[in-house]
Design a protein around this motif. Structure first.
Motif, PDB file in Angstrom:
ATOM      1  N   GLY A 126       4.413   8.075 -40.409  1.00 12.21           N
ATOM      2  CA  GLY A 126       5.562   8.735 -39.806  1.00 12.21           C
ATOM      3  C   GLY A 126       5.234   9.984 -39.020  1.00 12.21           C
ATOM      4  O   GLY A 126       6.142  10.647 -38.501  1.00 12.21           O
ATOM      5  N   ARG A 127       3.950  10.339 -38.885  1.00 10.68           N
ATOM      6  CA  ARG A 127       3.570  11.543 -38.149  1.00 10.68           C
ATOM      7  C   ARG A 127       2.655  11.175 -36.990  1.00 10.68           C
ATOM      8  O   ARG A 127       1.855  10.249 -37.086  1.00 10.68           O
ATOM      9  N   TRP A 128       2.776  11.924 -35.900  1.00  9.35           N
ATOM     10  CA  TRP A 128       1.862  11.733 -34.791  1.00  9.35           C
ATOM     11  C   TRP A 128       0.536  12.427 -35.098  1.00  9.35           C
ATOM     12  O   TRP A 128       0.516  13.581 -35.516  1.00  9.35           O
ATOM     13  N   MET A 129      -0.555  11.702 -34.879  1.00  8.91           N
ATOM     14  CA  MET A 129      -1.896  12.221 -35.107  1.00  8.91           C
ATOM     15  C   MET A 129      -2.719  12.039 -33.831  1.00  8.91           C
ATOM     16  O   MET A 129      -2.497  11.098 -33.059  1.00  8.91           O
ATOM     17  N   HIS A 130      -3.676  12.944 -33.613  1.00 10.53           N
ATOM     18  CA  HIS A 130      -4.572  12.779 -32.476  1.00 10.53           C
ATOM     19  C   HIS A 130      -5.331  11.461 -32.628  1.00 10.53           C
ATOM     20  O   HIS A 130      -5.828  11.137 -33.704  1.00 10.53           O
ATOM     21  N   GLY A 131      -5.439  10.734 -31.531  1.00 12.85           N
ATOM     22  CA  GLY A 131      -6.200   9.486 -31.534  1.00 12.85           C
ATOM     23  C   GLY A 131      -7.144   9.457 -30.358  1.00 12.85           C
ATOM     24  O   GLY A 131      -6.950   8.687 -29.419  1.00 12.85           O
ATOM     25  N   MET A 132      -8.132  10.317 -30.369  1.00  9.48           N
ATOM     26  CA  MET A 132      -9.017  10.447 -29.213  1.00  9.48           C
ATOM     27  C   MET A 132     -10.257   9.560 -29.344  1.00  9.48           C
ATOM     28  O   MET A 132     -10.961   9.629 -30.353  1.00  9.48           O
ATOM     29  N   PRO A 133     -10.539   8.734 -28.344  1.00 14.64           N
ATOM     30  CA  PRO A 133     -11.760   7.920 -28.386  1.00 14.64           C
ATOM     31  C   PRO A 133     -12.993   8.801 -28.256  1.00 14.64           C
ATOM     32  O   PRO A 133     -12.998   9.771 -27.492  1.00 14.64           O
ATOM     33  N   LEU A 134     -14.024   8.458 -29.003  1.00  8.60           N
ATOM     34  CA  LEU A 134     -15.226   9.281 -29.035  1.00  8.60           C
ATOM     35  C   LEU A 134     -16.396   8.591 -28.349  1.00  8.60           C
ATOM     36  O   LEU A 134     -17.505   8.561 -28.848  1.00  8.60           O
ATOM     37  N   PHE A 135     -16.127   7.979 -27.199  1.00  4.96           N
ATOM     38  CA  PHE A 135     -17.203   7.399 -26.407  1.00  4.96           C
ATOM     39  C   PHE A 135     -16.878   7.567 -24.932  1.00  4.96           C
ATOM     40  O   PHE A 135     -15.733   7.841 -24.557  1.00  4.96           O
ATOM     41  N   ASP A 136     -17.898   7.425 -24.109  1.00  2.46           N
ATOM     42  CA  ASP A 136     -17.717   7.648 -22.683  1.00  2.46           C
ATOM     43  C   ASP A 136     -16.778   6.616 -22.094  1.00  2.46           C
ATOM     44  O   ASP A 136     -16.807   5.451 -22.470  1.00  2.46           O
ATOM     45  N   ASN A 137     -15.926   7.062 -21.172  1.00  5.06           N
ATOM     46  CA  ASN A 137     -14.946   6.164 -20.600  1.00  5.06           C
ATOM     47  C   ASN A 137     -14.485   6.709 -19.258  1.00  5.06           C
ATOM     48  O   ASN A 137     -14.888   7.791 -18.839  1.00  5.06           O
ATOM     49  N   LEU A 138     -13.602   5.948 -18.598  1.00  2.00           N
ATOM     50  CA  LEU A 138     -13.090   6.336 -17.288  1.00  2.00           C
ATOM     51  C   LEU A 138     -11.716   6.965 -17.431  1.00  2.00           C
ATOM     52  O   LEU A 138     -10.848   6.437 -18.131  1.00  2.00           O
ATOM     53  N   PHE A 139     -11.518   8.089 -16.762  1.00  2.00           N
ATOM     54  CA  PHE A 139     -10.232   8.781 -16.752  1.00  2.00           C
ATOM     55  C   PHE A 139      -9.684   8.790 -15.332  1.00  2.00           C
ATOM     56  O   PHE A 139     -10.417   9.068 -14.370  1.00  2.00           O
ATOM     57  N   THR A 140      -8.380   8.503 -15.203  1.00  2.00           N
ATOM     58  CA  THR A 140      -7.792   8.451 -13.866  1.00  2.00           C
ATOM     59  C   THR A 140      -6.275   8.552 -13.961  1.00  2.00           C
ATOM     60  O   THR A 140      -5.713   8.738 -15.039  1.00  2.00           O
ATOM     61  N   THR A 141      -5.620   8.399 -12.823  1.00  2.00           N
ATOM     62  CA  THR A 141      -4.162   8.462 -12.728  1.00  2.00           C
ATOM     63  C   THR A 141      -3.604   7.132 -12.233  1.00  2.00           C
ATOM     64  O   THR A 141      -4.338   6.306 -11.683  1.00  2.00           O
ATOM     65  N   THR A 142      -2.301   6.977 -12.379  1.00  2.03           N
ATOM     66  CA  THR A 142      -1.668   5.757 -11.853  1.00  2.03           C
ATOM     67  C   THR A 142      -1.811   5.688 -10.337  1.00  2.03           C
ATOM     68  O   THR A 142      -2.032   4.619  -9.772  1.00  2.03           O
TER      69      THR A 142
ATOM     70  N   GLY B   2       0.776  -1.218   0.000  1.00  4.62           N
ATOM     71  CA  GLY B   2       0.000   0.000   0.000  1.00  4.62           C
ATOM     72  C   GLY B   2       0.811   1.272   0.000  1.00  4.62           C
ATOM     73  O   GLY B   2       0.243   2.366  -0.045  1.00  4.62           O
ATOM     74  N   ARG B   3       2.141   1.179   0.020  1.00  3.27           N
ATOM     75  CA  ARG B   3       3.006   2.363   0.014  1.00  3.27           C
ATOM     76  C   ARG B   3       3.607   2.538  -1.370  1.00  3.27           C
ATOM     77  O   ARG B   3       4.207   1.616  -1.912  1.00  3.27           O
ATOM     78  N   VAL B   4       3.438   3.711  -1.966  1.00  2.00           N
ATOM     79  CA  VAL B   4       3.962   3.976  -3.303  1.00  2.00           C
ATOM     80  C   VAL B   4       5.477   4.074  -3.236  1.00  2.00           C
ATOM     81  O   VAL B   4       6.030   4.878  -2.471  1.00  2.00           O
ATOM     82  N   VAL B   5       6.157   3.252  -4.021  1.00  5.42           N
ATOM     83  CA  VAL B   5       7.623   3.247  -4.031  1.00  5.42           C
ATOM     84  C   VAL B   5       8.188   3.781  -5.341  1.00  5.42           C
ATOM     85  O   VAL B   5       9.368   4.130  -5.407  1.00  5.42           O
ATOM     86  N   VAL B   6       7.369   3.822  -6.381  1.00  3.94           N
ATOM     87  CA  VAL B   6       7.760   4.409  -7.659  1.00  3.94           C
ATOM     88  C   VAL B   6       6.560   5.168  -8.210  1.00  3.94           C
ATOM     89  O   VAL B   6       5.440   4.647  -8.195  1.00  3.94           O
ATOM     90  N   ASN B   7       6.769   6.376  -8.685  1.00  5.35           N
ATOM     91  CA  ASN B   7       5.703   7.131  -9.344  1.00  5.35           C
ATOM     92  C   ASN B   7       6.379   8.072 -10.329  1.00  5.35           C
ATOM     93  O   ASN B   7       6.811   9.164  -9.968  1.00  5.35           O
ATOM     94  N   ARG B   8       6.510   7.637 -11.569  1.00  6.59           N
ATOM     95  CA  ARG B   8       7.290   8.343 -12.570  1.00  6.59           C
ATOM     96  C   ARG B   8       6.456   8.566 -13.829  1.00  6.59           C
ATOM     97  O   ARG B   8       5.480   7.866 -14.080  1.00  6.59           O
ATOM     98  N   ALA B   9       6.863   9.538 -14.621  1.00  3.51           N
ATOM     99  CA  ALA B   9       6.181   9.802 -15.886  1.00  3.51           C
ATOM    100  C   ALA B   9       7.216  10.209 -16.926  1.00  3.51           C
ATOM    101  O   ALA B   9       8.265  10.783 -16.593  1.00  3.51           O
ATOM    102  N   PHE B  10       6.916   9.904 -18.183  1.00  2.00           N
ATOM    103  CA  PHE B  10       7.868  10.099 -19.270  1.00  2.00           C
ATOM    104  C   PHE B  10       7.130  10.576 -20.513  1.00  2.00           C
ATOM    105  O   PHE B  10       5.964  10.246 -20.727  1.00  2.00           O
ATOM    106  N   GLY B  11       7.821  11.338 -21.336  1.00  2.44           N
ATOM    107  CA  GLY B  11       7.230  11.810 -22.579  1.00  2.44           C
ATOM    108  C   GLY B  11       6.269  12.962 -22.362  1.00  2.44           C
ATOM    109  O   GLY B  11       6.141  13.511 -21.262  1.00  2.44           O
ATOM    110  N   LEU B  12       5.560  13.318 -23.433  1.00  2.00           N
ATOM    111  CA  LEU B  12       4.682  14.480 -23.412  1.00  2.00           C
ATOM    112  C   LEU B  12       3.208  14.097 -23.329  1.00  2.00           C
ATOM    113  O   LEU B  12       2.763  13.169 -23.997  1.00  2.00           O
TER     114      LEU B  12
END
Length: 369
Positions: A245-261, A60-70
């Motif tokens: 070869g290009r990054w494009m938006h890929g957003m889902p268009l339906f209801d879903n759950l959003f949260t954090t690690t 129950g104790r967080v020992v790693v909490n990291r993030a990478f990229g944009l």
């Protein structure tokens, strides 16, 4: 060699496969701390491209909490441990928990025919029970494929898809893929229908019900269901997919759950500690059986329960579920024998969150004791 990218982008560094192979083999994980090991894993990501957040908890104790990229390419906003992601099918365990709460209160039964709450559905000659839906044995056809057959791509269509749209599609199907309870067949349709059942039985939206009964009591302050694609969710990562070869938006268009690690680790800890009550955890993890008595399996050696899979990884029981939606990737897992929990959320369609989570787990030297 195990990799954690679904494809090999141009930014993939040549040294990364050797880092990952060493971690998987356990050749140098003993010599580094957990954070250093996770940093080494993510050295394969270009910091100027989409990435992931990864968190690990022990007892129950967080020992790693990291993030990478944009999190947002256009404004060069980095991912952080507090960044919010769409968790895709990881949300199924939350819907299942809501259904089980209503069952525990006697407001519905898992053996009820879904038509009791969804009279719009056809009579297929044999009942589809709520438990058939929970255990992915309903035979219902997947709405994603049905919508694409109809010429609408849920990840590229200009319209928003909601549970009511899924019910409309499902109600027009005059047949099933198989008789209820006869086979395991993973489908997203059923869990959208369960959302409607929760709302009709409780008289509340799934957001309100789960916020009051799950998110607030567990301190999951960054977790919410999105009901409208126009909703502003502060701190959310945009998802991306690479095309030509290009990054494009890929957003889902339906209801879903959003949260954090971090919130997902709180959820895992709550299940491990039976904070929702022992029956909820037990029923979420109970493997059902098909009509012929055989156990329900997601894959050989891996059970499917109710919104969760239970198998083995590196000699330890793994209770987990993954998700993929547009450019979002997710994997959340628990290892009860090691009292370890891992959550990985990504906004790159090229990331393999399952492999990342398992390599992150391997980087924890204390799991080998």
């Amino acid at each position: 060699m195990t990799t954690f990218l679904a494809a090999r982008p141009r930014s993939y560094r040549a040294s990364a496969p050797f880092v990952l192979a060493a971690l998987l083999a356990g050749t140098h994980a003993h010599a580094q701390d957990a954070t250093g090991g996770v940093d080494a894993i993510f050295s394969a990501f270009d910091p100027a491209e989409p990435g992931c957040a990864a968190a690990v908890a022990r007892d129950g104790r967080v020992v790693v909490n990291r993030a990478f990229g944009l999190a947002h390419l256009e404004h060069a906003v980095p991912n952080t441990p507090a960044t919010i992601f769409d968790v895709a099918s990881v949300n199924k365990q939350f819907t299942a928990a809501a259904v089980l709460m209503l069952a525990e209160e006697g407001r519905l039964s898992l053996q009820d025919d879904i038509r009791r709450y969804l009279p719009e559905m056809p009579d297929y000659g044999t009942p589809i029970t709520i438990d058939h839906v929970l255990t992915q044995t309903s035979g219902l056809r997947d709405w994603l494929f049905l919508s694409m057959i109809a010429g609408h791509h849920p990840f590229k269509s200009p319209r928003m898809y909601q549970a009511a749209d899924v019910l409309d599609l499902a109600a027009r199907q005059r047949g099933l893929n198989h008789a209820p309870g006869a086979e395991f067949s993973y489908t997203n349709t059923g869990y959208h229908l369960l959302t409607i059942i929760v709302e009709r039985v409780s008289g509340r939206s799934l957001q309100d019900f789960t916020s009051e009964r799950i998110f607030q009591p567990l301190g999951m302050t960054s977790t919410r269901w999105r009901a409208d694609i126009r909703e502003v969710i502060p701190g959310r990562a945009t998802s991306y997919e690479r095309e030509d070869g290009r990054w494009m938006h890929g957003m889902p268009l339906f209801d879903n759950l959003f949260t954090t690690t971090g919130d997902l680790l709180r959820w895992n800890d709550a299940l491990a500690e039976n904070r929702l009550g022992p029956r909820i955890t037990q029923e979420l993890q109970r493997q059902g059986r098909l009509n012929d008595g055989s156990p329900i399996e997601f894959a050989p050696g891996m059970a499917y329960t109710r919104g969760l899979t239970i198998g083995e990884h590196r000699g330890a029981q793994e209770i987990a579920h993954g998700g993929s939606s547009a450019g979002y990737r997710s994997y959340v897992s628990r290892y009860p024998a090691h009292r370890l929990s891992v959550a990985v959320l990504c906004n790159s369609g090229e990331a393999n969150a399952t492999r990342i989570a398992r390599v992150v787990r391997a980087a924890r030297s204390d799991v080998r004791r």
